[in-house]
Write an enzyme that holds these catalytic residues in place. Structure first.
Site, short mmCIF file in Angstrom:
data_model
loop_
_atom_site.label_atom_id
_atom_site.label_comp_id
_atom_site.label_asym_id
_atom_site.label_seq_id
_atom_site.Cartn_x
_atom_site.Cartn_y
_atom_site.Cartn_z
N HIS A 193 46.27 41.59 41.35
CA HIS A 193 46.44 42.10 42.70
C HIS A 193 46.50 40.96 43.71
O HIS A 193 46.10 39.83 43.42
CB HIS A 193 45.28 43.04 43.07
N CYS A 197 33.41 41.63 45.40
CA CYS A 197 34.23 40.60 44.79
C CYS A 197 35.04 39.92 45.89
O CYS A 197 35.13 40.45 47.00
CB CYS A 197 35.15 41.18 43.70
#
Length: 675
Positions: A67, A191
């Protein structure tokens, strides 16, 4: 919004095939482009690869979710691919990856798509869901599996929200009455990108807690902000806290609670272990004024060398803005002061030059204190900041007990003669010692009465920490001054041949890992040589010129190879290579990282040799750089700039030729070139 709003049939490939990680990314990006939501294909691809360079997005169990959130994306989207034969995607479990989703997120404040991406991430935690996706025969069947599971998930989320309201009501009531009720465990997951791993870790913890009959509340700190935020009542009633995060999380609100800190991946790879660790009382109590108690757990499984490197890089990363801003302003002062050329006032003989030199010099002067302060802060959190900064000031100034002995005549010539800077080495030492001294002070203060808890961070820690590091540096600065003086004398005394060898080594180091430990070590050595307190003068500027030209070579070499040896590269590589001309000229070595990651055997040795040649030539030509950054854009302040550019060109050509003749030509179907 639902997954089907982001994932279209044309962006799904059933039964795909990929030969490598990079090949899989290329094919997923091509699928993503079918939706028309990517405005800059190469920019998006580079962003995806840059995310992979930070750490693989493979999650194990055959799943990967690459991503990127970037301006190269106009609207959010998804692409998906099943790979029956699997592909090596650097999965943490060592198994092939056979189910992949690619996420495209625009770099905007509109984060409505994040809820959908979080839901998809959590659905992928279910084994049956994954198996059903792999078994799908058509894109439409693939989408139907997702739609069915998502509908069930939405219903479950609504039921969970209602149940959580009831639990939180009991928590508030318990907090008011002092009764023990509420959550057994609270947690935070986070994250760096806040798109996938954050929510998968939360889902993993919640699923495992449900199996164990444990009440848990998980706060997710994702790209769209914190969700399911923990209240003070939630925290007060819990037995302990789990922090599954790969980025900094403010821990002060957990003061006095048992706290376990770990990488975000453990949230979905080892949730039972995390919960058991809290319930079994196996973690120490955390104190919000510092990370003394949490640090050993946070570093579990991390080598001493890795922890030292992280602490050092925290200092270096905070130091660089002072070095670059101050260094370039100082360099501009000399460029603007042509009337003072050849005089003792050169660099400040005009008001404009004096303005730049004063501002730049003051900023650059903070280099060593900032380095030491943030090394110390990395070790001991905020209580380490003041002792580290003071230690760096002492290292820079060279204070010693010999100097103190001249009281009350500290301004005398004899007293001033004792002030010999310990330089960069002393500042490094001060940062690490200040950090660990602060940890020791915090541990010793644990035995103080609870009534003194409030004054520890504001009074006890700073007073004792600053005093302790001051005494240590007063005692040891003479030793560091001796080392620094000896090193500087050695560097000043280097003949032409030796300085060329030094330029060769430093230039080559800039290409070993392109932004990693070797690169940073060479760069920090160069910037430290520019420090006026080092006394190196022109020699320090020769070193900096070799370091900078060495770091410019890798991207330029890649760009040259992709331009003139097209059959060695794919079409996407050639397109990405053009950008490396700008990155190389801007002294951004990291532009070559995607190419080095894809083919380290050929790229790294070629670039190391080319960078070494450039660094050696720069030193041989006597090129100097008073600026610590800027690449070709600071050429006007480079001494012997024409030959410096020649050194850069020669090194880049050498690297490009070695790389291009070493790599075998690709078949036309891979290179995209006709025979």
């Amino acid at each position: 919004m639902r997954v089907k709003d982001l994932l279209k049939p044309e962006a799904i490939q059933i039964g795909g095939f990929a030969t490598s990680k990079d090949d899989a990314i290329d094919k997923l990006v091509a699928l993503m482009c079918e939706e028309g939501n990517v405005t800059d294909v190469e920019g998006y691809k580079a962003a995806v690869r840059a995310r992979e360079a930070e750490g693989t997005t493979a999650l194990g169990e055959g799943i990967a979710i690459p991503h990127a959130k970037t301006a190269a994306v106009s609207v959010p989207g998804l692409a998906a691919m099943t790979l029956p034969a699997g592909v090596d995607y650097d999965s943490p479990d060592g198994q092939p990856t056979n189910l992949m989703f690619l996420i495209a997120a625009p770099d905007t404040k509109a984060d409505v798509h994040l809820e959908v991406l979080a839901r998809l991430s959590m659905l992928l935690m279910d084994e049956q869901f994954r198996n059903d996706l792999r078994a799908a025969k058509t894109p439409e069947e693939f989408l139907a599996v997702i739609d069915k599971a998502e509908s069930a998930k939405i219903a479950a989320e609504e039921a969970k929200a209602e149940a959580q309201k009831q639990v939180e009501g009991r928590v508030r009531q318990a907090a008011a009455t002092g009764a023990a009720d509420g959550y057994d465990v609270v947690a935070i997951t986070a994250c760096p990108t806040g798109i996938a791993h954050t929510y998968m870790a939360a889902e993993g913890l919640e699923r495992q807690a449900e199996k164990m009959g444990v009440r848990i509340k998980v706060e997710t700190q994702g790209s769209g902000g914190a969700k399911n935020v923990l209240t003070s009542a939630d925290i007060a009633g819990a037995k302990g806290v789990i922090i599954a995060a790969d980025k900094n999380v403010d821990l002060d609100r957990f003061d006095g609670k048992p706290l376990y800190s770990c990488p975000v991946s453990q949230g979905f790879n080892a949730p039972e272990k995390l919960i058991d660790t809290i319930l079994n009382g196996e973690v120490p109590v955390f104190h919000g004024t510092g990370a003394a108690e949490a640090a050993p757990v946070a570093g579990e499984g991390e080598s001493v060398g890795r922890r030292v490197y992280k602490d050092l890089m925290n200092g270096v990363s905070h130091m660089l803005p002072f070095v670059i801003g101050g260094g370039i302003l100082t360099a501009l002062a000399f460029l603007l002061d042509q009337p003072g050329l050849g005089t003792a006032a050169y660099g400040s003989s005009t008001p404009l030059a004096a303005l730049f030199k004063t501002i730049g010099g003051e900023a650059f002067g903070f280099m060593l204190p900032i380095l030491a302060a943030y090394i110390s802060m990395s070790i001991a959190d905020r209580p380490g900041l003041a002792p580290g900064f003071v230690g760096g000031v002492f290292a820079k100034a060279g204070y010693s007990f010999a100097y103190i002995g001249f009281a009350p005549n500290l301004s005398s010539d004899a007293a001033q003669a004792t002030l010999i800077s310990g330089g960069f080495i002393a500042a490094l030492f001060a940062g690490f010692v200040a950090g660990y001294l602060t940890l020791g002070i915090e541990k010793a203060c644990d035995k103080l009465p609870d009534s003194l808890e409030g004054i520890k961070p504001m009074l006890i820690y700073p007073v004792l920490g600053v005093l302790a590091i001051g005494i240590v540096m007063l005692a040891l600065n003479p030793l560091f001054a001796l080392i620094n003086t000896g090193l500087n004398g050695f560097l000043k005394g280097l003949g032409t041949g030796n300085i060329v060898v030094l330029g060769l080594v430093l230039g080559g180091m800039m290409s070993i890992d392109m932004g990693g430990p070797f690169n940073k070590a060479a760069y920090v050595f160069g910037t430290a040589a520019l420090d006026p307190s080092s006394g190196l003068g022109t020699t320090g500027q020769v070193i900096m010129a070799s370091v900078m030209v060495g770091g410019m070579v890798p991207p330029i070499a890649i760009a040259l190879s992709t331009t003139f040896f097209k059959d060695r590269w794919t079409k996407s590589d050639r397109n990405a290579g053009i950008v490396n001309y700008i990155m190389g000229l801007s002294f951004i070595s990291e532009g070559a990282i995607p190419f080095a990651a894809a083919d380290p055997v050929h790229v790294l040795p070629s670039c190391i040799i080319g960078s070494g040649v450039a660094g050696a030539l720069s030193a041989a030509f006597g090129c100097t750089s008073p600026a610590p950054h800027g690449g070709a854009w600071v050429t006007p302040v480079i001494g012997n700039w024409a030959m410096w550019l020649v050194a850069c060109l020669v090194g880049s050509v050498v690297a490009a030729l070695i790389l291009s003749f070493w790599k075998k030509p690709l078949p036309p179907e891979e290179s995209g070139l006709t025979k």
